[in-house]
Scaffold this motif. Structure first.
Motif, PDB file in Angstrom:
ATOM      1  N   LEU A 139       0.970  -1.089   0.031  1.00 50.97           N
ATOM      2  CA  LEU A 139       0.285   0.011   0.132  1.00 50.97           C
ATOM      3  C   LEU A 139       0.773   1.594   0.096  1.00 50.97           C
ATOM      4  O   LEU A 139       0.643   2.262  -0.165  1.00 50.97           O
ATOM      5  CB  LEU A 139      -1.201  -0.296   1.387  1.00 50.97           C
ATOM      6  N   LYS A 140       1.980   1.326   0.620  1.00 55.25           N
ATOM      7  CA  LYS A 140       2.794   2.360   0.901  1.00 55.25           C
ATOM      8  C   LYS A 140       3.297   3.137  -0.712  1.00 55.25           C
ATOM      9  O   LYS A 140       3.335   4.171  -0.640  1.00 55.25           O
ATOM     10  CB  LYS A 140       3.855   2.150   2.036  1.00 55.25           C
ATOM     11  N   ASN A 141       3.466   1.802  -1.404  1.00 56.00           N
ATOM     12  CA  ASN A 141       3.806   1.907  -2.465  1.00 56.00           C
ATOM     13  C   ASN A 141       3.046   3.371  -3.707  1.00 56.00           C
ATOM     14  O   ASN A 141       3.427   3.876  -4.539  1.00 56.00           O
ATOM     15  CB  ASN A 141       4.775   0.804  -3.954  1.00 56.00           C
ATOM     16  N   ILE A 142       1.518   2.627  -3.358  1.00 58.15           N
ATOM     17  CA  ILE A 142       0.394   3.214  -4.043  1.00 58.15           C
ATOM     18  C   ILE A 142       0.456   4.512  -4.159  1.00 58.15           C
ATOM     19  O   ILE A 142       0.674   5.716  -4.485  1.00 58.15           O
ATOM     20  CB  ILE A 142      -1.037   2.214  -4.206  1.00 58.15           C
ATOM     21  N   GLY A 148      -0.644  14.627  -3.555  1.00 59.73           N
ATOM     22  CA  GLY A 148      -1.010  15.684  -2.094  1.00 59.73           C
ATOM     23  C   GLY A 148      -0.654  14.670  -1.091  1.00 59.73           C
ATOM     24  O   GLY A 148      -0.505  14.814  -0.078  1.00 59.73           O
ATOM     25  N   VAL A 149       0.163  13.252  -1.339  1.00 58.61           N
ATOM     26  CA  VAL A 149       0.485  11.504  -0.061  1.00 58.61           C
ATOM     27  C   VAL A 149       2.198  11.171  -0.448  1.00 58.61           C
ATOM     28  O   VAL A 149       2.475  11.844  -0.626  1.00 58.61           O
ATOM     29  CB  VAL A 149      -0.468  10.424  -0.181  1.00 58.61           C
ATOM     30  N   GLU A 150       1.752  11.613   0.978  1.00 58.65           N
ATOM     31  CA  GLU A 150       3.367  11.277   1.694  1.00 58.65           C
ATOM     32  C   GLU A 150       3.579   9.744   2.378  1.00 58.65           C
ATOM     33  O   GLU A 150       2.640  10.446   3.712  1.00 58.65           O
ATOM     34  CB  GLU A 150       3.661  12.508   1.900  1.00 58.65           C
ATOM     35  N   VAL A 151       4.060   8.856   2.303  1.00 56.93           N
ATOM     36  CA  VAL A 151       4.548   8.151   3.619  1.00 56.93           C
ATOM     37  C   VAL A 151       5.600   8.176   4.259  1.00 56.93           C
ATOM     38  O   VAL A 151       7.043   8.483   3.449  1.00 56.93           O
ATOM     39  CB  VAL A 151       4.488   6.883   2.503  1.00 56.93           C
ATOM     40  N   GLU A 152       5.881   8.517   5.644  1.00 56.70           N
ATOM     41  CA  GLU A 152       7.146   8.422   5.706  1.00 56.70           C
ATOM     42  C   GLU A 152       7.548   7.292   6.285  1.00 56.70           C
ATOM     43  O   GLU A 152       6.879   6.635   6.392  1.00 56.70           O
ATOM     44  CB  GLU A 152       6.989   9.086   7.101  1.00 56.70           C
ATOM     45  N   LYS A 153       9.336   7.147   6.408  1.00 58.81           N
ATOM     46  CA  LYS A 153       9.636   6.162   6.948  1.00 58.81           C
ATOM     47  C   LYS A 153       8.672   4.969   8.359  1.00 58.81           C
ATOM     48  O   LYS A 153       9.303   3.981   8.916  1.00 58.81           O
ATOM     49  CB  LYS A 153      11.413   6.348   6.839  1.00 58.81           C
ATOM     50  N   ASN A 154       8.841   6.102   8.933  1.00 61.85           N
ATOM     51  CA  ASN A 154       8.187   5.326  10.371  1.00 61.85           C
ATOM     52  C   ASN A 154       6.920   5.047  10.321  1.00 61.85           C
ATOM     53  O   ASN A 154       5.987   4.455  11.508  1.00 61.85           O
ATOM     54  CB  ASN A 154       8.399   7.168  11.768  1.00 61.85           C
ATOM     55  N   GLU A 184       2.132  -1.033   5.216  1.00 59.37           N
ATOM     56  CA  GLU A 184       3.371  -1.963   5.419  1.00 59.37           C
ATOM     57  C   GLU A 184       3.609  -3.779   4.801  1.00 59.37           C
ATOM     58  O   GLU A 184       3.482  -4.034   4.629  1.00 59.37           O
ATOM     59  CB  GLU A 184       4.686  -2.044   7.088  1.00 59.37           C
ATOM     60  N   ASN A 185       1.739  -4.114   5.203  1.00 56.15           N
ATOM     61  CA  ASN A 185       1.465  -5.107   5.111  1.00 56.15           C
ATOM     62  C   ASN A 185      -0.014  -5.554   4.032  1.00 56.15           C
ATOM     63  O   ASN A 185      -0.024  -6.569   2.936  1.00 56.15           O
ATOM     64  CB  ASN A 185       1.288  -5.717   6.332  1.00 56.15           C
ATOM     65  N   ASN A 193      -9.776   1.451  -4.490  1.00 55.09           N
ATOM     66  CA  ASN A 193      -9.813   3.332  -4.285  1.00 55.09           C
ATOM     67  C   ASN A 193      -9.102   3.853  -2.965  1.00 55.09           C
ATOM     68  O   ASN A 193      -9.356   2.669  -1.714  1.00 55.09           O
ATOM     69  CB  ASN A 193     -11.455   3.814  -4.259  1.00 55.09           C
ATOM     70  N   VAL A 194      -9.039   4.220  -2.566  1.00 56.85           N
ATOM     71  CA  VAL A 194      -8.308   5.128  -1.598  1.00 56.85           C
ATOM     72  C   VAL A 194      -9.301   6.512  -1.489  1.00 56.85           C
ATOM     73  O   VAL A 194      -9.605   7.367  -1.936  1.00 56.85           O
ATOM     74  CB  VAL A 194      -7.032   5.376  -1.442  1.00 56.85           C
ATOM     75  N   GLU A 195      -9.502   6.711   0.053  1.00 52.29           N
ATOM     76  CA  GLU A 195     -10.778   7.903   0.006  1.00 52.29           C
ATOM     77  C   GLU A 195     -10.291   8.242   1.769  1.00 52.29           C
ATOM     78  O   GLU A 195     -10.141   7.558   2.341  1.00 52.29           O
ATOM     79  CB  GLU A 195     -11.970   7.143   0.531  1.00 52.29           C
ATOM     80  N   VAL A 196     -10.321   9.682   1.398  1.00 49.43           N
ATOM     81  CA  VAL A 196      -9.234  10.236   2.622  1.00 49.43           C
ATOM     82  C   VAL A 196     -10.683  11.191   3.313  1.00 49.43           C
ATOM     83  O   VAL A 196     -11.092  12.038   2.346  1.00 49.43           O
ATOM     84  CB  VAL A 196      -8.518  11.228   1.981  1.00 49.43           C
TER      85      VAL A 196
END
Length: 888
Positions: A139-142, A148-154, A184-185, A193-196
């Motif tokens: 999911l993090k790769n998507i 506008g979406v960011e994923v930090e290393k933590n 991560e899983n 889809n991803v809903e915010v």
């Protein structure tokens, strides 16, 4: 290394931009410009990527297109007929579009299905297939590819600069809402889809009342995954018997959902961190966080297990199971269990500089420590909705800890040499019950009732074995070759919170809220310090002022009234809580007291534009400390520290104000968030310190001399074609009061942390990130000034080539400098991976390396009232692994 990456970025972006053409213009209807309109450019060639844009509040848009490639451009907006035309870009061009209102509802549904990104009020919906190429693994790769979406290393996720606080799958919380466990899983090929959902409230009809600052992200699954088991399993091995294995298995059906995550490794990777733990804390609506009282939780009991601190050796076991079942249309029952078992070895070298008014000394420490920590969490929840106007939640949660720690420490202070073994055993149990009832009586009246009952008990046992007598003037030690000291503590905490709130809609633009609550706290704190002699007899210290037996009780009854109104673009909520505190401490003597405290607060939000707002908050807060600070007999803290509580302590009071500004402009790729926070402590508890040689005697006192903390957080994101620019700044200025040997002084602390980076976002070219971080820390006291500076250039590269190979590499160089001693230390960290997976094959293969340059330690600094610490943490050496991935 970073110089070469910069050259690669320049060459690749120059070549790419030479092929891009921009098409811009304005979208409007017959009356006005339209914001949040989707403009989609579908290329005729399959080798060219889709391009799209969303109009800003002025209706402006910009599309980036490949030169001499034919596109079909579609303009879609809810409630309007779509507009389509063909375009073959040869040079930059402008085109304005006029949309006409739709006449059939069915057309709107068809349009929505084709929109890559739909923005409507507090909701953003991303159609994943419009932004991905099918080569993503998790999911993090998507998420990293979504605008506008960011994923930090933590594992922390932000959308338009705002942190996602709750992660859901198919509308239900994923393991309590943990973002790290989700990103991560969850397999990428399961995501549709991803809903915010901004300003999220789990109770829909409370959304306009609770002033939620929560942001939720909901993952909807593909149809073929909604009644199907899926997931992946990995297993790997490396040199020196290093190993790792991981399983993430999922089953979703219309009635029952099951998730399992398992992890086993000795590489230092942790599946469960503090961010994950915090998602399991607290209730649903968090009404009790709005009453002006500051509350503590039991997280300190779990920090050894879930902190991501540097370790020399680490063995981690983790498993989590989550089950959710829709019993019927009204009732959903869910539960999860989590088990984490970590064995860690730490090796440290520390230089502690102690600064006092009339003296100072340096302490050199060598420490080796082994920790065995076990955490178990189990939770059962029920969600009952008999109708759309009523909601009931019931939760039962149990936490168990069993921690053991063994430390060998050698200290040198001048000609005083001390060695000691420190053994700590901690067992704990926590039981929490939560009940919530929310009822919308009619359009004007809504009521909420929240009850939370928590019981926890911790029983740490401490053992010291040392060559040096400790606190000769206080502790009646019997002389032996080595001194064996023991300490047993039994700490029981019971809290009962009851809060009722009524929401009254006076008019469409004004509300009145009335809150009545009661918090009952009962803490029992028992300590026993003694010496174990060589013949196993006990030398008790009770007659010398040790051994506590405290029963502390606090009852807090409060009444709150708030008025909320909206005028134009301004929304204001103001009011306060009147608290009546009644507390009693029972020791040798019984002391009781009571007082009234009024805690006003105000919040004002100015919506400058739909994507730009300014929020001001100011409130008064009050807090009572925990029982150990009231226990008025001695307790040993360390080989050179003793503390005695203060039975006459009262509540701390402080003021907290903040100004928050946020702006999000999809049109020009700009995101800015800024926060300035002001905290002034009017009365606060701080340890008064008495120094005798190298020994320290502490007693908590309530100080009336003000302390001030001013902090700022600023985040800027700017997208320029295929380049993302990022700037983060964190700053804090603080003044602290201290009393050492009856001498009062005021110290100043300044922390500045700046990070800037540039990242490419290509689909066919290597993606590279280059950045630089600098951190400055200064502590100024009447005994001197201390300055530390950390500089960190870093770079990352990710490249998918030959269709099936993915290469990743990251590098960070750290220079740590102590300006006072004019010394510096440099170390670097780097990881590398090559992953191969053939399309449509369930198997993947990976060769990876961590800490490939064999860095031996990490270094950092810390400040306190009179202590400056320079610490070297030795870390896990380089590990090279071969891993097999299998996708179900």
């Amino acid at each position: 290394m970073l110089r070469y990456l910069l050259v690669i970025i320049y060459i690749s972006t120059t070549a790419f931009y030479g092929q891009e053409i921009s098409l811009s213009g304005v979208v409007k209807d017959s009356v006005q410009s339209l914001s949040n309109v989707n403009i989609i450019a579908k290329p005729r060639s399959k080798e060219v990527n889709l391009s799209f844009s969303i109009t800003n509040e002025k209706g402006e848009y910009t599309l980036l297109l490949q030169k001499d490639k034919e596109y079909t451009i579609t303009i879609s907006y809810l409630g309007y007929d779509s507009h389509t035309f063909k375009f073959n870009p040869t040079q930059d061009a402008e085109k304005n579009i006029v949309l006409h209102k739709a006449t059939e509802e069915l057309d709107e549904v068809i349009i929505i299905e084709e929109i890559p990104m739909l923005i409507k009020k507090d909701t953003i919906i991303y159609d994943v297939k419009a932004f991905t190429d099918g080569k993503e693994h998790k999911l993090k790769n998507i998420l990293k590819k979504l605008p506008g979406v960011e994923v930090e290393k933590n594992g922390e996720v932000t959308v338009n600069g705002k942190k996602v606080t709750k992660m859901m799958v198919e509308g239900g919380a994923f393991f309590g809402g943990s973002s790290k466990l989700a990103v991560e899983n969850i397999p990428a090929n399961a995501v549709d889809n991803v809903e915010v959902l901004d300003n999220y409230s789990e109770v829909g009809f409370l959304k306009n009342f609770v002033d939620s600052d929560e942001m939720a992200m909901n993952i909807t699954l593909k149809e073929d995954k909604k009644n199907f088991a899926f997931g992946d399993i990995t297993s790997g091995g490396g040199e020196d018997k290093y190993y790792e294995s991981h399983a993430a298995l999922f089953y979703y059906s219309p009635k029952t959902n099951m998730n399992f995550i398992g992890d086993l490794n000795d590489t230092g990777k942790k599946s469960f961190t503090i961010n994950d733990y915090m998602s399991f804390e607290g209730g649903r609506t968090r009404l009790m966080e709005k009453d002006g009282a500051s509350r503590t939780n039991s997280i300190q009991n779990y920090t050894n297990l879930i902190n991501n601190q540097p370790v020399f050796e680490s063995k981690n076991k983790f498993s989590a199971l989550h089950i959710s079942s829709n019993v019927n249309t009204d009732l959903t029952v869910s539960g999860y269990g989590i088990y984490a078992d970590n064995h860690m070895v730490r090796r440290r070298e520390i230089i502690n500089d102690h600064f006092f008014e009339n003296s100072s000394y340096r302490e050199e420490v060598q420490s080796g420590q082994e920790d065995d920590n076990i955490l178990g969490i189990a939770k059962l929840s029920a969600d009952y909705s008999p109708n759309f106007k009523e909601k009931i939640f019931a939760d039962l949660q149990v936490k168990i800890i069993n921690n053991e720690s063994l430390e060998k420490r050698f200290t040198s202070i001048g000609n005083i040499l001390t060695d000691f073994d420190n053994e700590n055993k901690l067992k704990g149990l926590e039981l929490q019950q939560d009940f919530e009832w929310h009822k919308k009586h009619n359009s004007k009246h809504t009521t909420s009732l929240v009850i939370s009952n928590t019981y926890n008990n911790t029983a740490p046992k401490e053992f010291w074995n040392t060559n040096r007598p400790i606190f000769d003037s206080i502790i009646p030690l019997i002389q032996e070759e080595r001194f064996n000291l023991k300490q047993n503590i039994d700490f029981t905490n019971h809290t009962l919170d009851i809060v009722g709130r009524h929401y009254w809609v006076l008019a469409s633009n004004s509300h009145l809220y009335i809150t009545l609550g009661n918090k009952y706290l009962n803490q029992e704190y028992i300590t026993k310090d003694f010496q174990v002699l060589e013949d196993n007899t006990i030398n008790d210290f009770e007659n010398s002022g040790f051994n506590n037996d405290l029963d502390f009780r606090l009852n807090d009854v409060y009444l709150g009234t708030h008025f909320k109104f909206k005028t134009g673009v301004l929304t204001v909520k103001t009011g306060g809580h009147l608290h009546h505190y009644d507390w009693k401490s029972k020791q040798e003597d019984i002391l009781s007291n009571d007082k009234f405290v009024f805690l006003p607060d105000v919040t004002a939000k100015l919506e400058l534009k739909p994507s730009e707002n300014l929020t001001f908050t100011y409130r008064f807060l009050s807090n009572f400390t925990d029982a150990p600070n009231y226990a008025n007999r001695f307790r040993l803290l360390d080989y050179n520290k003793i503390i005695r509580g203060n039975s006459i302590l009262e509540n701390e009071t402080y003021q907290n104000g903040s100004i928050r500004y946020s702006k999000f402009a999809m049109y020009n790729g700009l995101i800015f968030n800024g926060l300035i926070d002001y905290k002034r402590k009017n009365s606060f508890i701080r340890n008064q310190i008495q120094i005798e040689g190298i020994d320290q005697f502490l007693i908590p006192v309530l100080q009336e001399t003000p302390e001030t903390i001013i902090s700022g957080i600023f985040n800027l994101r700017k997208k320029i074609k295929k380049i993302n620019l990022k700037v983060n700044a964190r700053m804090q200025y603080a003044t602290f009061q201290k009393i050492i040997n009856t001498i009062h002084s005021e110290d100043t602390k300044i922390d500045i942390n700046l990070t800037g980076s540039v990242t490419t976002r290509f689909k066919k070219w290597p993606n590279i990130e280059l950045g630089y971080r600098t951190k400055f820390s200064m502590y100024d006291s009447n005994t001197g000034e201390t300055d530390f500076v950390t500089n960190e250039p870093f770079g990352n590269i990710e490249y998918t080539f030959l269709k099936n190979f993915t290469f990743t590499f990251d590098y960070r160089l750290t220079e740590f400098k102590n300006r006072n001693t004019n010394t510096s230390t440099t170390f670097d960290m780097s990881n590398i991976s090559l992953f191969y997976k053939k399309e449509n094959s369930p198997f993947g293969f990976e060769i990876s390396g961590s800490n490939i340059f064999h860095t031996q330690f990490k270094q950092n600094s810390a400040f306190s009232d009179f202590l400056v610490s320079d610490t070297k943490d030795f870390i896990i050496p380089s590990i090279f692994m071969f891993t097999i991935h299998y996708k179900l």
